[in-house]
Every structure is written in structure tokens, then in C-alpha cells.
Write a protein that holds these residues in place. Structure first.
Motif, PDB file in Angstrom:
ATOM      1  N   ALA A 152       9.106   9.434  -3.071  1.00 44.97           N
ATOM      2  CA  ALA A 152       9.985   9.418  -1.908  1.00 44.97           C
ATOM      3  C   ALA A 152      11.166   8.487  -2.151  1.00 44.97           C
ATOM      4  O   ALA A 152      12.279   8.751  -1.720  1.00 44.97           O
ATOM      5  N   GLY A 153      10.926   7.388  -2.827  1.00 48.95           N
ATOM      6  CA  GLY A 153      12.003   6.468  -3.165  1.00 48.95           C
ATOM      7  C   GLY A 153      12.425   5.564  -2.032  1.00 48.95           C
ATOM      8  O   GLY A 153      13.416   4.850  -2.149  1.00 48.95           O
ATOM      9  N   ALA A 154      11.692   5.563  -0.936  1.00 52.50           N
ATOM     10  CA  ALA A 154      12.067   4.723   0.196  1.00 52.50           C
ATOM     11  C   ALA A 154      11.743   3.255  -0.066  1.00 52.50           C
ATOM     12  O   ALA A 154      12.453   2.371   0.386  1.00 52.50           O
ATOM     13  N   ASP A 155      10.662   3.008  -0.795  1.00 59.35           N
ATOM     14  CA  ASP A 155      10.234   1.642  -1.051  1.00 59.35           C
ATOM     15  C   ASP A 155       9.918   1.507  -2.538  1.00 59.35           C
ATOM     16  O   ASP A 155       9.062   2.218  -3.067  1.00 59.35           O
ATOM     17  N   GLY A 165      -4.838  -0.504  -2.556  1.00 60.21           N
ATOM     18  CA  GLY A 165      -3.537  -0.267  -1.955  1.00 60.21           C
ATOM     19  C   GLY A 165      -3.018   1.138  -2.140  1.00 60.21           C
ATOM     20  O   GLY A 165      -2.030   1.514  -1.526  1.00 60.21           O
ATOM     21  N   LEU A 166      -3.649   1.944  -2.984  1.00 60.73           N
ATOM     22  CA  LEU A 166      -3.203   3.320  -3.193  1.00 60.73           C
ATOM     23  C   LEU A 166      -4.180   4.263  -2.496  1.00 60.73           C
ATOM     24  O   LEU A 166      -5.354   4.319  -2.844  1.00 60.73           O
ATOM     25  N   HIS A 167      -3.681   4.990  -1.516  1.00 59.55           N
ATOM     26  CA  HIS A 167      -4.493   5.937  -0.764  1.00 59.55           C
ATOM     27  C   HIS A 167      -4.117   7.340  -1.216  1.00 59.55           C
ATOM     28  O   HIS A 167      -2.977   7.769  -1.055  1.00 59.55           O
ATOM     29  N   SER A 205       0.854  -1.182   0.000  1.00 58.59           N
ATOM     30  CA  SER A 205       0.000   0.000   0.000  1.00 58.59           C
ATOM     31  C   SER A 205       0.893   1.236   0.000  1.00 58.59           C
ATOM     32  O   SER A 205       2.020   1.209   0.485  1.00 58.59           O
ATOM     33  N   ALA A 206       0.367   2.306  -0.588  1.00 54.95           N
ATOM     34  CA  ALA A 206       1.138   3.539  -0.697  1.00 54.95           C
ATOM     35  C   ALA A 206       0.203   4.729  -0.510  1.00 54.95           C
ATOM     36  O   ALA A 206      -0.976   4.672  -0.847  1.00 54.95           O
ATOM     37  N   ASP A 207       0.750   5.803   0.036  1.00 59.75           N
ATOM     38  CA  ASP A 207       0.026   7.049   0.210  1.00 59.75           C
ATOM     39  C   ASP A 207       0.560   8.058  -0.801  1.00 59.75           C
ATOM     40  O   ASP A 207       1.764   8.289  -0.875  1.00 59.75           O
ATOM     41  N   LEU A 208      -0.346   8.662  -1.560  1.00 53.97           N
ATOM     42  CA  LEU A 208       0.026   9.633  -2.581  1.00 53.97           C
ATOM     43  C   LEU A 208      -0.695  10.939  -2.308  1.00 53.97           C
ATOM     44  O   LEU A 208      -1.909  10.962  -2.136  1.00 53.97           O
ATOM     45  N   ALA A 229       8.449  -0.920  -4.068  1.00 51.92           N
ATOM     46  CA  ALA A 229       7.115  -1.462  -4.316  1.00 51.92           C
ATOM     47  C   ALA A 229       6.072  -0.348  -4.299  1.00 51.92           C
ATOM     48  O   ALA A 229       5.156  -0.332  -5.128  1.00 51.92           O
ATOM     49  N   GLN A 230       6.205   0.601  -3.371  1.00 53.95           N
ATOM     50  CA  GLN A 230       5.278   1.727  -3.322  1.00 53.95           C
ATOM     51  C   GLN A 230       5.440   2.612  -4.549  1.00 53.95           C
ATOM     52  O   GLN A 230       4.449   3.055  -5.147  1.00 53.95           O
ATOM     53  N   SER A 231       6.669   2.877  -4.945  1.00 58.46           N
ATOM     54  CA  SER A 231       6.911   3.695  -6.137  1.00 58.46           C
ATOM     55  C   SER A 231       6.350   3.017  -7.374  1.00 58.46           C
ATOM     56  O   SER A 231       5.739   3.667  -8.228  1.00 58.46           O
ATOM     57  N   GLY A 232       6.524   1.719  -7.473  1.00 60.04           N
ATOM     58  CA  GLY A 232       5.989   0.969  -8.607  1.00 60.04           C
ATOM     59  C   GLY A 232       4.480   0.993  -8.648  1.00 60.04           C
ATOM     60  O   GLY A 232       3.874   1.103  -9.717  1.00 60.04           O
ATOM     61  N   LEU A 233       3.840   0.901  -7.470  1.00 56.52           N
ATOM     62  CA  LEU A 233       2.382   0.952  -7.402  1.00 56.52           C
ATOM     63  C   LEU A 233       1.872   2.308  -7.878  1.00 56.52           C
ATOM     64  O   LEU A 233       0.907   2.393  -8.639  1.00 56.52           O
TER      65      LEU A 233
END
Length: 161
Positions: free
Chosen positions: A110-113, A66-68, A46-49, A115-119
Motif C-alpha cells: 500500500a505504501g502508506a506506512d 506484528g504481522l497479521h 503491526s501490519a495486515d497482509l 514501517a509496515q512495508s518494511g515489516l
């Protein structure tokens, strides 16, 4: 005859060696099990945008599991500096920030994860493809209506002649 005897000897040695049998049968099963659990864990990302000044159609098309998406109110100044974007991402622990200026989209991750960036990237590309498909179908429908009107006008003019 010597070849058959050599094959028989190698097979009997393999069957007597328990370590070789374990490596041949148990190790692949263990590796496949580990790969199964590795790829099963990647599906629940999941990712917050954060979005600011982005078209509502694009935001609604980006809605995936998964995208908030969090709408950020517009700023009073027109300066879209990277410090402002980085501060929004850092302070709210967002995975990315999407803003729209003069018809162009600016995405900061952010580039921290990965998987989140890909989502986020995947949902943005899918939304853009969906919207361009809708725009193309609307254009085709309007052109078809114009062609129908032209055909009726040509038919009316040819009947007068």
C-alpha cells in the motif's frame, strides 16, 4: 605564561556563563532522551497482509510478531489485474497483498506506512531464506544417502574382484 593565563581566563568565563553550561550538559541529555523515545516507538509496528494462492509453508514461515496474515479466497478468473489488488488493499485497509502465480510471487504494498512495508518485506525475505535453507539441507541429506549407497555398492563390487 601568557598561554596559561589565557586558558584560565576562558575557563572562568565558561564557568560563570550559565547558558553555556546548560548547553554543554543539559542539551545532550535532552536530545538523547528524545532519541530514546523516538526509537522505542518504532518497535510496536503491526501490519495486515492479504495472501492469495501462496504456499502454506511460506505463509507459516512468515509468521512474526506484528504481522497479521489474512488468506483471501482464490478468484474465479485468472486475471490478476492491479485494480483487483488495489481494491482488496483499499477495501480492507491492508498494508500489502501477496499472491503466487505460476511459481512466482507478486507483492503489492500500500505504501502508506514505511514501517509496515518494511515489516512485510523483512518477514518475506526471512521466510524465503528459511525455506531455501530447509530445501538445501534436504538436498544435502538426500545426496549423502545416495553417496552412502554408492559407497556400499562400490565396496560390494570390489570385494567380488
Amino acid at each position: 605564561m601568557r598561554t596559561i593565563a589565557m586558558i584560565r581566563r576562558i575557563l572562568t568565563e565558561l564557568l560563570r556563563d550559565k547558558r553555556t553550561l546548560a548547553l554543554m550538559f543539559a542539551a545532550p541529555l535532552l536530545i538523547l532522551t528524545l532519541l530514546y523515545f523516538l526509537f522505542q516507538g518504532a518497535g510496536n509496528t503491526s501490519a495486515d497482509l492479504a495472501v492469495q494462492s501462496v504456499d502454506d509453508d511460506l505463509v507459516s514461515a512468515m509468521q512474526v510478531d506484528g504481522l497479521h496474515i489474512h488468506k483471501i479466497p482464490e478468484r474465479q478468473t485468472t486475471d490478476q489485474s492491479s485494480n483487483y489488488t488495489e481494491r482488496i488493499i483499499r477495501d480492507n485497509d491492508y498494508a500489502g497483498f501477496l499472491c503466487q502465480n505460476d511459481g512466482s510471487l507478486h507483492l503489492t504494498l500500500a505504501g502508506a506506512d514505511e514501517a509496515q512495508s518494511g515489516l512485510i518485506l523483512q518477514s518475506l525475505k526471512a521466510a524465503q531464506a528459511e525455506l531455501s535453507g530447509k530445501a538445501a539441507s534436504a538436498t544435502i541429506a538426500s545426496q549423502a544417502a545416495a553417496l552412502t549407497q554408492l559407497e556400499s555398492t562400490v565396496a560390494a563390487l570390489t570385494s567380488r574382484l
